[in-house]
Design a protein around this motif. Structure first.
Motif, PDB file in Angstrom:
ATOM      1  N   PRO A  53       1.000  -1.124   0.104  1.00 56.84           N
ATOM      2  CA  PRO A  53       0.086  -0.075  -0.131  1.00 56.84           C
ATOM      3  C   PRO A  53       0.836   1.356  -0.041  1.00 56.84           C
ATOM      4  O   PRO A  53       0.458   2.281  -0.430  1.00 56.84           O
ATOM      5  CB  PRO A  53      -0.898  -0.261   1.233  1.00 56.84           C
ATOM      6  CG  PRO A  53      -0.032  -1.058   2.089  1.00 56.84           C
ATOM      7  CD  PRO A  53       0.626  -1.961   1.254  1.00 56.84           C
ATOM      8  N   GLU A  54       1.967   1.082   0.666  1.00 57.76           N
ATOM      9  CA  GLU A  54       2.961   2.344   0.686  1.00 57.76           C
ATOM     10  C   GLU A  54       3.187   2.768  -0.862  1.00 57.76           C
ATOM     11  O   GLU A  54       3.121   4.090  -1.261  1.00 57.76           O
ATOM     12  CB  GLU A  54       4.234   2.260   1.428  1.00 57.76           C
ATOM     13  CG  GLU A  54       3.803   2.111   2.949  1.00 57.76           C
ATOM     14  CD  GLU A  54       5.093   1.801   3.490  1.00 57.76           C
ATOM     15  OE1 GLU A  54       6.214   1.277   3.001  1.00 57.76           O
ATOM     16  OE2 GLU A  54       5.033   1.274   4.956  1.00 57.76           O
ATOM     17  N   PHE A  55       3.639   1.952  -1.775  1.00 53.23           N
ATOM     18  CA  PHE A  55       4.180   2.094  -3.021  1.00 53.23           C
ATOM     19  C   PHE A  55       2.905   2.528  -3.814  1.00 53.23           C
ATOM     20  O   PHE A  55       2.902   3.670  -4.457  1.00 53.23           O
ATOM     21  CB  PHE A  55       4.766   0.890  -3.824  1.00 53.23           C
ATOM     22  CG  PHE A  55       4.838   1.210  -5.060  1.00 53.23           C
ATOM     23  CD1 PHE A  55       5.576   2.021  -5.802  1.00 53.23           C
ATOM     24  CD2 PHE A  55       3.764   0.276  -6.008  1.00 53.23           C
ATOM     25  CE1 PHE A  55       6.048   2.062  -7.196  1.00 53.23           C
ATOM     26  CE2 PHE A  55       4.026   0.754  -7.444  1.00 53.23           C
ATOM     27  CZ  PHE A  55       4.981   1.544  -7.990  1.00 53.23           C
ATOM     28  N   ILE A  56       1.693   1.863  -3.872  1.00 53.53           N
ATOM     29  CA  ILE A  56       0.635   2.315  -4.735  1.00 53.53           C
ATOM     30  C   ILE A  56      -0.058   3.524  -4.136  1.00 53.53           C
ATOM     31  O   ILE A  56      -0.494   4.540  -5.030  1.00 53.53           O
ATOM     32  CB  ILE A  56      -0.538   1.140  -4.792  1.00 53.53           C
ATOM     33  CG1 ILE A  56       0.140   0.017  -5.376  1.00 53.53           C
ATOM     34  CG2 ILE A  56      -1.730   1.639  -5.376  1.00 53.53           C
ATOM     35  CD1 ILE A  56      -0.978  -1.196  -5.374  1.00 53.53           C
ATOM     36  N   PHE A 111      -1.468   4.133  -8.900  1.00 55.76           N
ATOM     37  CA  PHE A 111      -1.028   3.158 -10.039  1.00 55.76           C
ATOM     38  C   PHE A 111      -0.181   2.054  -9.554  1.00 55.76           C
ATOM     39  O   PHE A 111       0.688   2.020  -8.687  1.00 55.76           O
ATOM     40  CB  PHE A 111      -0.219   4.171 -11.135  1.00 55.76           C
ATOM     41  CG  PHE A 111      -1.211   4.970 -11.779  1.00 55.76           C
ATOM     42  CD1 PHE A 111      -1.855   4.585 -12.890  1.00 55.76           C
ATOM     43  CD2 PHE A 111      -1.080   6.440 -11.514  1.00 55.76           C
ATOM     44  CE1 PHE A 111      -2.473   5.727 -13.544  1.00 55.76           C
ATOM     45  CE2 PHE A 111      -2.006   7.341 -12.099  1.00 55.76           C
ATOM     46  CZ  PHE A 111      -2.817   6.944 -13.048  1.00 55.76           C
ATOM     47  N   PRO A 112      -0.311   0.785 -10.208  1.00 48.99           N
ATOM     48  CA  PRO A 112       0.366  -0.168  -9.809  1.00 48.99           C
ATOM     49  C   PRO A 112       2.104  -0.488 -10.423  1.00 48.99           C
ATOM     50  O   PRO A 112       2.561  -1.493 -10.443  1.00 48.99           O
ATOM     51  CB  PRO A 112      -0.481  -1.517 -10.186  1.00 48.99           C
ATOM     52  CG  PRO A 112      -1.292  -1.032 -11.166  1.00 48.99           C
ATOM     53  CD  PRO A 112      -1.367   0.568 -11.067  1.00 48.99           C
ATOM     54  N   LYS A 162      14.530   3.841  -9.262  1.00 51.10           N
ATOM     55  CA  LYS A 162      14.613   4.004  -7.872  1.00 51.10           C
ATOM     56  C   LYS A 162      13.346   3.984  -7.182  1.00 51.10           C
ATOM     57  O   LYS A 162      12.593   4.953  -7.144  1.00 51.10           O
ATOM     58  CB  LYS A 162      15.176   5.324  -7.567  1.00 51.10           C
ATOM     59  CG  LYS A 162      16.736   5.454  -8.057  1.00 51.10           C
ATOM     60  CD  LYS A 162      17.303   6.864  -7.704  1.00 51.10           C
ATOM     61  CE  LYS A 162      18.844   7.096  -8.247  1.00 51.10           C
ATOM     62  NZ  LYS A 162      19.453   8.297  -7.950  1.00 51.10           N
ATOM     63  N   ILE A 163      13.056   2.814  -6.599  1.00 50.67           N
ATOM     64  CA  ILE A 163      11.824   2.401  -6.033  1.00 50.67           C
ATOM     65  C   ILE A 163      12.162   2.258  -4.644  1.00 50.67           C
ATOM     66  O   ILE A 163      12.723   0.815  -4.416  1.00 50.67           O
ATOM     67  CB  ILE A 163      10.727   1.345  -6.752  1.00 50.67           C
ATOM     68  CG1 ILE A 163      10.627   1.635  -8.221  1.00 50.67           C
ATOM     69  CG2 ILE A 163       9.520   1.109  -6.050  1.00 50.67           C
ATOM     70  CD1 ILE A 163       9.752   3.118  -8.292  1.00 50.67           C
ATOM     71  N   PRO A 164      11.850   2.700  -3.648  1.00 46.76           N
ATOM     72  CA  PRO A 164      12.108   2.369  -2.068  1.00 46.76           C
ATOM     73  C   PRO A 164      11.679   1.049  -1.769  1.00 46.76           C
ATOM     74  O   PRO A 164      12.316   0.467  -0.814  1.00 46.76           O
ATOM     75  CB  PRO A 164      11.500   3.709  -1.357  1.00 46.76           C
ATOM     76  CG  PRO A 164      11.385   4.948  -2.122  1.00 46.76           C
ATOM     77  CD  PRO A 164      11.135   4.190  -3.654  1.00 46.76           C
ATOM     78  N   GLU A 165      10.381   0.705  -2.180  1.00 46.01           N
ATOM     79  CA  GLU A 165       9.722  -0.549  -1.708  1.00 46.01           C
ATOM     80  C   GLU A 165      10.091  -1.593  -2.371  1.00 46.01           C
ATOM     81  O   GLU A 165       9.765  -2.949  -2.352  1.00 46.01           O
ATOM     82  CB  GLU A 165       8.249  -0.420  -1.746  1.00 46.01           C
ATOM     83  CG  GLU A 165       7.649   0.980  -0.720  1.00 46.01           C
ATOM     84  CD  GLU A 165       7.592   2.176  -1.567  1.00 46.01           C
ATOM     85  OE1 GLU A 165       7.090   3.156  -0.911  1.00 46.01           O
ATOM     86  OE2 GLU A 165       8.173   2.307  -2.921  1.00 46.01           O
ATOM     87  N   GLU A 166      10.845  -1.470  -3.415  1.00 47.85           N
ATOM     88  CA  GLU A 166      11.312  -2.685  -4.463  1.00 47.85           C
ATOM     89  C   GLU A 166      11.979  -3.759  -3.917  1.00 47.85           C
ATOM     90  O   GLU A 166      11.175  -4.859  -4.086  1.00 47.85           O
ATOM     91  CB  GLU A 166      12.227  -2.006  -5.631  1.00 47.85           C
ATOM     92  CG  GLU A 166      12.511  -3.004  -6.556  1.00 47.85           C
ATOM     93  CD  GLU A 166      13.240  -2.492  -7.947  1.00 47.85           C
ATOM     94  OE1 GLU A 166      13.878  -3.417  -8.662  1.00 47.85           O
ATOM     95  OE2 GLU A 166      13.354  -1.399  -7.693  1.00 47.85           O
ATOM     96  N   ALA A 167      12.716  -3.753  -2.935  1.00 50.96           N
ATOM     97  CA  ALA A 167      13.386  -5.095  -2.392  1.00 50.96           C
ATOM     98  C   ALA A 167      12.274  -5.852  -1.515  1.00 50.96           C
ATOM     99  O   ALA A 167      12.272  -6.907  -1.707  1.00 50.96           O
ATOM    100  CB  ALA A 167      14.615  -4.748  -1.700  1.00 50.96           C
ATOM    101  N   TYR A 190      -3.781  -5.667  -3.011  1.00 53.01           N
ATOM    102  CA  TYR A 190      -4.155  -4.241  -2.597  1.00 53.01           C
ATOM    103  C   TYR A 190      -5.687  -3.869  -2.524  1.00 53.01           C
ATOM    104  O   TYR A 190      -6.159  -3.239  -1.508  1.00 53.01           O
ATOM    105  CB  TYR A 190      -3.197  -3.355  -3.392  1.00 53.01           C
ATOM    106  CG  TYR A 190      -3.551  -1.924  -3.504  1.00 53.01           C
ATOM    107  CD1 TYR A 190      -3.127  -1.143  -2.257  1.00 53.01           C
ATOM    108  CD2 TYR A 190      -4.619  -1.428  -4.179  1.00 53.01           C
ATOM    109  CE1 TYR A 190      -3.108   0.135  -2.070  1.00 53.01           C
ATOM    110  CE2 TYR A 190      -4.925   0.124  -3.894  1.00 53.01           C
ATOM    111  CZ  TYR A 190      -4.279   0.584  -2.995  1.00 53.01           C
ATOM    112  OH  TYR A 190      -4.627   2.082  -2.796  1.00 53.01           O
ATOM    113  N   ASN A 191      -6.167  -4.265  -3.717  1.00 54.02           N
ATOM    114  CA  ASN A 191      -7.708  -3.874  -3.887  1.00 54.02           C
ATOM    115  C   ASN A 191      -8.716  -4.432  -2.548  1.00 54.02           C
ATOM    116  O   ASN A 191      -9.504  -3.973  -2.086  1.00 54.02           O
ATOM    117  CB  ASN A 191      -8.611  -4.248  -5.304  1.00 54.02           C
ATOM    118  CG  ASN A 191      -7.955  -3.565  -6.193  1.00 54.02           C
ATOM    119  OD1 ASN A 191      -7.365  -2.297  -6.107  1.00 54.02           O
ATOM    120  ND2 ASN A 191      -7.683  -3.930  -7.518  1.00 54.02           N
ATOM    121  N   CYS A 192      -8.249  -5.434  -2.074  1.00 60.17           N
ATOM    122  CA  CYS A 192      -8.916  -6.367  -0.872  1.00 60.17           C
ATOM    123  C   CYS A 192      -8.687  -6.031   0.334  1.00 60.17           C
ATOM    124  O   CYS A 192      -9.620  -6.085   1.209  1.00 60.17           O
ATOM    125  CB  CYS A 192      -9.009  -7.964  -1.383  1.00 60.17           C
ATOM    126  SG  CYS A 192      -9.500  -8.420  -2.861  1.00 60.17           S
TER     127      CYS A 192
END
Length: 211
Positions: free
Chosen positions: A155-158, A164-165, A171-176, A201-203
């Protein structure tokens, strides 16, 4: 099938049906205070569950109570017929033992109540057919194996990405964290959440303010 598990699933079904009463009596407060007496002890899945499963260790009892309370607070279902329908479908398709095993895995073993709360949301969506059983079961296994940080990275990323998914960035902080639980992948410079991750995520996160 193990008679104990048959009994537990029946207890879970009735507890979910009655969960509005438990929530009204302050289950969310019980989660915060970890109150192990009073109303919480009267909830069937807690009191009867510990007897059927023979949970005697005080630490395990504490964890099981707390996780059951988190699960119930999250699993809010207004139409009790949907719970009965799910229960009957599990019985008719031979999924009863698998479903019960997965639920017990979370309520007994999870060190954090957040995991039980997330599963509670998924069970609610399973009852309303917003998620299919195979996806539900896969997600429960991911929830059990993943760290809390990895689960919250979704949820932090989206939410930080305007809903957007995917994102074109190296450089995506949540990638790892998202790679670690198998909910994301890369296609060149494009970072993507998997289809299962979007469903998750939706559920479990989209319509909720907390986590």
């Amino acid at each position: 099938m193990d008679g104990k598990k048959t009994g537990i699933l029946s207890i879970v079904k009735q507890t979910i049906i009655d969960s509005k009463d438990y929530v009204a009596e302050g289950v969310d407060l019980l989660i915060k205070t970890i109150d192990e007496t009073g109303a919480l002890s009267e909830i069937p899945v807690v009191s009867q569950g510990m007897k059927v499963l023979e949970i005697k260790d005080s630490f395990q009892q504490h964890k099981y109570r707390r996780n059951c309370a988190a699960f119930l607070e999250a699993c809010k279902i207004n139409d009790t017929e949907t719970v009965e329908n799910l229960y009957n479908k599990l019985n008719n398709t031979g999924k009863t033992e698998e479903f019960t095993d997965s639920l017990l895995l979370i309520t007994i073993e999870s060190s954090k109540p957040l995991k039980a709360a997330i599963v509670g949301r998924l069970v609610s969506k399973l009852c309303t057919r917003d998620i299919d059983y195979t996806s539900y079961e896969t997600l429960v296994q991911i929830i059990h194996a993943a760290s809390v940080a990895s689960l919250l990275a979704l949820p932090e990323f989206i939410k930080s990405n305007d809903g957007f998914p995917y994102k074109h960035s190296n450089k995506i902080p949540e990638e790892a964290l998202l790679f670690a639980c198998g909910l994301a992948y890369r296609d060149g410079s494009k970072f993507n959440i998997t289809e299962l991750g979007v469903l998750f995520y939706n559920c479990a996160f989209k319509d909720y303010q907390d986590f």
